[in-house]
Design a protein around this motif. Sequence first.
Motif, PDB file in Angstrom:
ATOM      1  N   VAL A  59       0.817  -1.224   0.000  1.00 13.61           N
ATOM      2  CA  VAL A  59       0.000   0.000   0.000  1.00 13.61           C
ATOM      3  C   VAL A  59       0.846   1.269   0.000  1.00 13.61           C
ATOM      4  O   VAL A  59       0.307   2.370   0.064  1.00 13.61           O
TER       5      VAL A  59
ATOM      6  N   ARG B 144      -6.872   1.395   1.291  1.00 14.31           N
ATOM      7  CA  ARG B 144      -7.061   2.285   0.130  1.00 14.31           C
ATOM      8  C   ARG B 144      -8.177   3.298   0.404  1.00 14.31           C
ATOM      9  O   ARG B 144      -8.074   4.466   0.031  1.00 14.31           O
ATOM     10  N   LYS B 145      -9.242   2.864   1.073  1.00 11.98           N
ATOM     11  CA  LYS B 145     -10.320   3.793   1.454  1.00 11.98           C
ATOM     12  C   LYS B 145      -9.779   4.859   2.410  1.00 11.98           C
ATOM     13  O   LYS B 145     -10.101   6.046   2.267  1.00 11.98           O
TER      14      LYS B 145
ATOM     15  N   GLN C 280      -6.727   5.908   2.670  1.00 10.21           N
ATOM     16  CA  GLN C 280      -5.860   6.803   1.913  1.00 10.21           C
ATOM     17  C   GLN C 280      -6.680   7.821   1.117  1.00 10.21           C
ATOM     18  O   GLN C 280      -6.320   8.998   1.058  1.00 10.21           O
ATOM     19  N   ARG C 281      -7.791   7.369   0.533  1.00 11.01           N
ATOM     20  CA  ARG C 281      -8.646   8.313  -0.213  1.00 11.01           C
ATOM     21  C   ARG C 281      -9.302   9.329   0.726  1.00 11.01           C
ATOM     22  O   ARG C 281      -9.390  10.515   0.403  1.00 11.01           O
TER      23      ARG C 281
END
Length: 100
Positions: free
Chosen positions: A24, A60-61, A63-64
């Motif tokens: 990641v 990933r969520k 990070q967004r």
Amino acid sequence: MMKRYEVTVREQQLLTLEELGRVVDLHPQMLQHFMVFGLIDPEIDRPCPLFAEGVIVRIRKIQRLRGDLGLNLAGCGLVLDLLDRIDALETELRYLRGLL
């Protein structure tokens, strides 16, 4: 050369904190912060945390949320909890509609 041990749980390959960090593109210490805030949970905690590959989607969520919305980790936790609740309610709704 250090010998690598592969651990699987329920047919899933588990990742160490360092392996997960490489996937990641985050420092393992940041992932430890995610653990402290309850944003991610390891499948196995001792002797070292090991993570299922599914946690990658959750990271990933995060990070967004942090990058796009500028949320802090506590805010990310709140949003992720709400998204989990929405998902559970949508699943229940699909089930109930199937009964009608």
